[in-house]
Design a protein around this motif. Structure first.
Motif: not given
Length: 499
Positions: A6, A27, A30, A406-407, A410-411
């Motif tokens: 990742d 995270q 990851k 990153f969150k 992803d969402q």
């Protein structure tokens, strides 16, 4: 066969270890690796081994917020900082995510595969290696680890003694009873001079022009007292907040009231030096914070000068001689050892060449988005700290911003994020043009450009950066182009990598 990661973090110094710890905490799902060229943690603090090497920022703000500095020393030595970083890596479970001896030479983004391929050499074996990742974080700093800035001086081949650059300090150098000349007046020079003066016969700091030097208490007695009466950790949190406010206020006062702050810094030098003070040697030609201030613990540089173990000479170099240096004024400085503390040589991304689909990426023609991402460069972050506060204060905010990013990706089913300039916001100046230091001016052609509007402006304001990085929405369709994942059938096979 290596899997696609990742995140790849390049560099295991303060920025890289901080990023790894934040990623592991924020995270945890990851996959990531930290690639480090050297053979152990530390970055700058493993590279520099000259006498007295230490921080030039107070450790309560230089240490991580998530792992407070639990010591009362204000400015810590290099080995203590290196040990602190090692402890952080172990405590947060990232020590086994570091691969050492990996020199990353190139990174290419494949738009079809939505992946970075990093080309590297395992330096101990000479073996070529490749890594693939969806996101790359450069935590390599901004200067050349192989070579510092080293001008050539007339006649230096005639000098019979040793010529040393602090970045390549010889192991076990014995300078006891020797005459030493240190060329330079920056943070390295003001650290070296009092340290070497403890054993050398005489140490002379030879400078073209003076620098603002001020003394800090080497031991934080207030924190030591509070630590005995307050709950665990409170005293260090108070010290961090207090020192942050002091540094911010000092910087702001220097910019708003330069004449008054000049009197303050020069006045401190006068008080410590007494009859050894001269304007020529200790009253700079530039205003406070046009270059970084040089902090010394417990006035040790001034004490060495006042005690006669060291001195300062402000003059130009005409040439080296067999036994020392002849100055423009005609004076000669005798020397057994000459230390060229002449500065850093700026290098972006550790010399790693960046490209997008094979086309070279030209960093100096692009801007920085929120001081973290780079214009037109997919899934790539550059961690760059403060010039007017502890480096770590901004580096840690950058790490937290990336974890938020990153969150969010992803969402929202986003695989790629690319900053785009749709406002023609670029200026000719670089992100460090507010500093007049030689290493900055020499590197103007290498650094990213400054922007004229947000989010392209690189500021050095903790409160404003905190709002921008940690509180504003991640979603920014006006400046961030995003892409969904491509169908699995278009994803490449993982690269084979030697164990």
């Amino acid at each position: 066969m290596s899997k696609i990661l990742d995140v790849v973090i390049i560099g295991a110094g303060v920025s890289g270890i901080g990023m790894a710890c934040r990623l592991k905490t924020e995270q945890p799902n990851k996959s990531f690796l930290v690639l480090e060229r050297r053979q152990r943690i530390g970055g700058t603090w493993d590279l520099f081994r000259y006498p007295g090497v230490r921080s030039d920022s107070d450790m309560f703000t230089y240490g991580f917020q998530f792992k407070p500095w639990r010591d009362y020393r204000t400015l810590a030595d290099g080995s203590s900082i290196r040990n602190y970083l090692g402890d952080a890596a172990r405590d947060f479970g990232v020590a086994d995510r570091i691969e050492y001896g990996i020199h990353c030479t190139a990174a290419d983004w494949d738009s079809q595969a939505q992946l970075w391929t990093i080309s590297a050499t395992h330096e101990p074996s000479g073996e070529k290696r490749s890594f693939q990742a969806r996101f790359v974080v450069s935590a390599q700093g901004y200067y050349n680890y192989d070579q510092g800035y080293r001008p050539t001086f007339r006649g230096e081949d005639q000098f019979m003694g040793q010529i040393i650059h602090p970045q390549q300090w010889p192991e076990n150098l014995d300078y006891t009873g020797k005459k030493v000349v240190v060329i330079g007046s920056g943070a390295t020079a003001v650290t070296l001079v009092p340290s070497m003066a403890e054993k050398a016969a005489k140490v002379t700091m030879l400078q073209r022009s003076p620098t603002y030097i001020f003394s800090l208490p080497g031991w934080d007695r207030m924190t030591q007292v509070l630590d005995k009466v307050l709950p665990d950790g409170w005293s260090f949190a108070i010290a961090r907040k207090r020192n942050l406010e002091i540094w911010q206020t000092t910087y702001q006062l220097c910019k708003r009231f330069p004449k008054a702050m000049r009197r303050f810094f020069v006045g401190q030098a006068k008080r410590h030096l007494g009859e050894r003070y001269t304007d020529k040697d200790f009253n700079p030609q530039y205003e406070p914070w046009d270059q970084r201030l040089c902090a010394v613990p417990n006035a040790n540089l001034f004490t060495a000068i006042r005690g006669g173990r060291a001195d300062v000479v402000t003059d130009g170099i005409e040439r080296f001689t067999e036994n020392g240096i002849r100055l423009v004024s005609g004076r000669t400085l005798q020397a057994d050892i000459i230390v060229t503390a002449t500065g850093l040589q700026v290098q972006m991304f550790g010399g790693m060449a960046l490209s997008v689909d094979g086309a070279p990426y030209k960093t100096a023609e692009k801007m920085s988005y929120k001081s973290v991402l780079l214009q037109d460069l997919p899934n790539f972050a550059w961690i760059f700290g403060y010039i007017n506060l502890s480096w770590t204060m901004k580096a840690d905010m950058s790490s937290l911003y990336l974890c938020r990013l990153f969150k969010h990706m992803d969402q929202n089913g986003q695989a790629v994020v690319i900053p785009r300039d749709r406002q023609n916001a670029q200026l000719d100046s670089s992100v460090l043009d507010q500093l007049s230091a030689g290493y900055v001016q020499r590197a103007k052609h290498l650094l990213p450009r400054q922007g004229k509007v947000m989010p392209w402006i690189v500021r050095h304001n903790y409160q404003e950066d905190r709002e921008m990085m940690l509180r504003t929405d991640i979603a920014d369709p006006a400046h961030l182009e995003t892409q969904p994942p491509r169908p699995a059938s278009t994803q490449p096979e993982p690269l084979r990598r030697a164990a």
